[in-house]
Design a protein around this motif. Sequence first.
Motif, PDB file in Angstrom:
ATOM      1  N   TYR A 176       1.034  -1.247   0.281  1.00 46.44           N
ATOM      2  CA  TYR A 176      -0.124   0.091   0.076  1.00 46.44           C
ATOM      3  C   TYR A 176       0.839   1.092   0.070  1.00 46.44           C
ATOM      4  O   TYR A 176       0.391   2.564  -0.125  1.00 46.44           O
ATOM      5  CB  TYR A 176      -0.993   0.193   1.115  1.00 46.44           C
ATOM      6  CG  TYR A 176      -0.357  -0.208   2.597  1.00 46.44           C
ATOM      7  CD1 TYR A 176      -0.025   1.069   3.297  1.00 46.44           C
ATOM      8  CD2 TYR A 176      -0.031  -1.194   3.068  1.00 46.44           C
ATOM      9  CE1 TYR A 176       0.737   1.174   4.375  1.00 46.44           C
ATOM     10  CE2 TYR A 176       0.650  -1.208   4.356  1.00 46.44           C
ATOM     11  CZ  TYR A 176       0.724  -0.245   4.878  1.00 46.44           C
ATOM     12  OH  TYR A 176       1.478  -0.202   6.110  1.00 46.44           O
ATOM     13  N   ARG A 213      -5.791   1.917   2.061  1.00 46.49           N
ATOM     14  CA  ARG A 213      -4.979   2.063   3.180  1.00 46.49           C
ATOM     15  C   ARG A 213      -3.923   3.238   2.434  1.00 46.49           C
ATOM     16  O   ARG A 213      -3.689   4.193   3.212  1.00 46.49           O
ATOM     17  CB  ARG A 213      -3.899   0.872   3.187  1.00 46.49           C
ATOM     18  CG  ARG A 213      -4.626  -0.113   4.302  1.00 46.49           C
ATOM     19  CD  ARG A 213      -3.907  -1.362   4.232  1.00 46.49           C
ATOM     20  NE  ARG A 213      -4.517  -2.290   5.061  1.00 46.49           N
ATOM     21  CZ  ARG A 213      -4.182  -3.517   5.258  1.00 46.49           C
ATOM     22  NH1 ARG A 213      -3.337  -4.049   4.379  1.00 46.49           N
ATOM     23  NH2 ARG A 213      -4.922  -4.433   6.150  1.00 46.49           N
ATOM     24  N   ARG A 233      -4.833   5.718   0.531  1.00 45.90           N
ATOM     25  CA  ARG A 233      -5.484   7.013   0.871  1.00 45.90           C
ATOM     26  C   ARG A 233      -5.374   7.518   2.116  1.00 45.90           C
ATOM     27  O   ARG A 233      -5.160   8.780   2.389  1.00 45.90           O
ATOM     28  CB  ARG A 233      -6.990   6.604   0.533  1.00 45.90           C
ATOM     29  CG  ARG A 233      -7.341   6.735  -0.888  1.00 45.90           C
ATOM     30  CD  ARG A 233      -8.668   6.212  -1.323  1.00 45.90           C
ATOM     31  NE  ARG A 233      -8.852   6.223  -2.752  1.00 45.90           N
ATOM     32  CZ  ARG A 233     -10.124   5.735  -2.925  1.00 45.90           C
ATOM     33  NH1 ARG A 233     -10.878   5.515  -2.218  1.00 45.90           N
ATOM     34  NH2 ARG A 233     -10.467   5.520  -4.329  1.00 45.90           N
ATOM     35  N   VAL A 234      -5.314   6.653   3.458  1.00 46.93           N
ATOM     36  CA  VAL A 234      -5.157   7.118   4.725  1.00 46.93           C
ATOM     37  C   VAL A 234      -3.946   7.858   4.716  1.00 46.93           C
ATOM     38  O   VAL A 234      -3.872   8.945   5.577  1.00 46.93           O
ATOM     39  CB  VAL A 234      -5.494   6.127   5.667  1.00 46.93           C
ATOM     40  CG1 VAL A 234      -5.097   6.417   7.160  1.00 46.93           C
ATOM     41  CG2 VAL A 234      -6.914   5.399   5.467  1.00 46.93           C
ATOM     42  N   LEU A 235      -2.802   7.330   4.294  1.00 43.87           N
ATOM     43  CA  LEU A 235      -1.440   7.612   4.420  1.00 43.87           C
ATOM     44  C   LEU A 235      -0.967   8.748   3.446  1.00 43.87           C
ATOM     45  O   LEU A 235       0.061   8.856   3.125  1.00 43.87           O
ATOM     46  CB  LEU A 235      -0.555   6.575   4.366  1.00 43.87           C
ATOM     47  CG  LEU A 235      -0.424   5.631   5.548  1.00 43.87           C
ATOM     48  CD1 LEU A 235       0.330   4.580   5.252  1.00 43.87           C
ATOM     49  CD2 LEU A 235      -0.105   6.365   6.696  1.00 43.87           C
ATOM     50  N   ALA A 236      -2.348   9.234   2.774  1.00 48.03           N
ATOM     51  CA  ALA A 236      -1.761  10.476   1.573  1.00 48.03           C
ATOM     52  C   ALA A 236      -0.857   9.978   0.757  1.00 48.03           C
ATOM     53  O   ALA A 236      -0.277  10.707   0.007  1.00 48.03           O
ATOM     54  CB  ALA A 236      -1.560  11.747   2.255  1.00 48.03           C
ATOM     55  N   ILE A 237      -0.795   8.612   0.093  1.00 48.18           N
ATOM     56  CA  ILE A 237      -0.029   8.309  -0.821  1.00 48.18           C
ATOM     57  C   ILE A 237      -0.771   8.386  -2.236  1.00 48.18           C
ATOM     58  O   ILE A 237      -0.060   8.793  -3.137  1.00 48.18           O
ATOM     59  CB  ILE A 237       0.421   6.648  -0.447  1.00 48.18           C
ATOM     60  CG1 ILE A 237       1.651   6.618   0.566  1.00 48.18           C
ATOM     61  CG2 ILE A 237       1.030   6.303  -1.817  1.00 48.18           C
ATOM     62  CD1 ILE A 237       1.822   5.570   1.149  1.00 48.18           C
ATOM     63  N   VAL A 238      -1.906   8.007  -2.252  1.00 43.61           N
ATOM     64  CA  VAL A 238      -3.036   8.507  -3.144  1.00 43.61           C
ATOM     65  C   VAL A 238      -3.989   9.128  -2.777  1.00 43.61           C
ATOM     66  O   VAL A 238      -4.432   8.979  -1.658  1.00 43.61           O
ATOM     67  CB  VAL A 238      -3.313   7.282  -4.025  1.00 43.61           C
ATOM     68  CG1 VAL A 238      -2.240   6.549  -4.912  1.00 43.61           C
ATOM     69  CG2 VAL A 238      -3.928   6.163  -3.001  1.00 43.61           C
ATOM     70  N   ALA A 239      -4.680  10.075  -3.637  1.00 40.28           N
ATOM     71  CA  ALA A 239      -5.750  10.932  -3.142  1.00 40.28           C
ATOM     72  C   ALA A 239      -6.977  10.215  -3.137  1.00 40.28           C
ATOM     73  O   ALA A 239      -7.287   9.204  -3.788  1.00 40.28           O
ATOM     74  CB  ALA A 239      -5.623  12.130  -4.187  1.00 40.28           C
ATOM     75  N   PHE A 240      -7.795  10.674  -2.209  1.00 36.78           N
ATOM     76  CA  PHE A 240      -9.203  10.271  -2.096  1.00 36.78           C
ATOM     77  C   PHE A 240     -10.058  10.910  -3.554  1.00 36.78           C
ATOM     78  O   PHE A 240     -10.644  10.004  -4.148  1.00 36.78           O
ATOM     79  CB  PHE A 240      -9.813  10.708  -0.785  1.00 36.78           C
ATOM     80  CG  PHE A 240      -9.262  10.114   0.205  1.00 36.78           C
ATOM     81  CD1 PHE A 240     -10.277   8.944   0.792  1.00 36.78           C
ATOM     82  CD2 PHE A 240      -8.545  10.658   1.459  1.00 36.78           C
ATOM     83  CE1 PHE A 240     -10.090   8.443   1.816  1.00 36.78           C
ATOM     84  CE2 PHE A 240      -8.441  10.052   2.500  1.00 36.78           C
ATOM     85  CZ  PHE A 240      -9.136   8.728   2.794  1.00 36.78           C
ATOM     86  N   ALA A 243      -0.587  13.501  -0.916  1.00 36.23           N
ATOM     87  CA  ALA A 243      -1.336  13.309  -2.190  1.00 36.23           C
ATOM     88  C   ALA A 243      -2.670  14.327  -2.010  1.00 36.23           C
ATOM     89  O   ALA A 243      -3.111  14.634  -3.026  1.00 36.23           O
ATOM     90  CB  ALA A 243      -2.031  12.007  -2.113  1.00 36.23           C
ATOM     91  N   TYR A 244      -2.725  14.768  -0.759  1.00 40.15           N
ATOM     92  CA  TYR A 244      -3.554  15.840  -0.444  1.00 40.15           C
ATOM     93  C   TYR A 244      -3.266  16.688   0.820  1.00 40.15           C
ATOM     94  O   TYR A 244      -2.278  16.243   1.593  1.00 40.15           O
ATOM     95  CB  TYR A 244      -4.931  15.281  -0.221  1.00 40.15           C
ATOM     96  CG  TYR A 244      -5.240  14.115   0.786  1.00 40.15           C
ATOM     97  CD1 TYR A 244      -5.168  14.401   2.051  1.00 40.15           C
ATOM     98  CD2 TYR A 244      -4.698  12.832   0.457  1.00 40.15           C
ATOM     99  CE1 TYR A 244      -5.401  13.039   3.125  1.00 40.15           C
ATOM    100  CE2 TYR A 244      -5.094  11.625   1.283  1.00 40.15           C
ATOM    101  CZ  TYR A 244      -5.335  11.884   2.688  1.00 40.15           C
ATOM    102  OH  TYR A 244      -5.452  11.149   3.665  1.00 40.15           O
TER     103      TYR A 244
END
Lengths: 75, 169
Positions: free
Chosen positions: A22, A60, A62-69, B50-51
């Motif tokens: 992730y 997971r 997304r939570v860690l700001a690796i990919v955006a929501f 990412a944001y």
Amino acid sequence: MGVIRGKKICRFCENKVTMINYKDERILKRFTNERGKIIPRRVTGNCAMHQRKLTTAIKRGRVLAIVAFAAESYR
Amino acid sequence: MVRNYETTFIINPQSDDATIEKHVSDIKDIITNSKGTIINENHMGTRRLAYEIDKLTQGYYATFIYEAPTEVLPLLEQHFKINEAYIRDLTIRLECDPQEYLKQQDPFGKHGSDRDSDRPHRHRSDKPQTKSDDAPDKAEAAPEKTEVKEESTKADDAPADDKPSEDKA
């Protein structure tokens, strides 16, 4: 008439992947669209097991700001 | 009960290196003090988020893979919540052998690079790579096109010669 294509093979099965990292931005981005949505497996050809693992990995990430929501331009 | 866990957290990168290092070692101390053993430690360093989180665009990422009793988790959770330097944290339980998990960290690393062309979706960040791949193809295609043009001009000339002859007949 649609173009008949050969059956898509799951990329993860092909590489004998058992776990999807992730933290790997490259993989997570590969299976999300420009908006940041998870691409359905009917498009990518992933098998059910790997799509399930990929989904949890993306969530997971997304939570860690690796990919955006959601992509910045759509917010 | 002893289990394998992986904890990843993001630290505010605006503080200096020494304090960041201290925040990382704090987590390590919590784990080791409650009879846990660290199997792997990975500092990914400062990465772009990412944001935005709390008006921050960058964060310092660090990951621990460790074997610890379940009592560690509430302690870690408390520490993350109290200290504002930690922007995000995520702890997951590893169902498999941690060594095997580490091996699988880069699944497409060895085999995937050659198959990048048929990925389902290309992102803007990937464009430079694909461009470099396309460049040699274009160079090859260019001379072919000129050849085709020469042939087509010849072909155009031929019927032009024929037509007047047909008229005469």
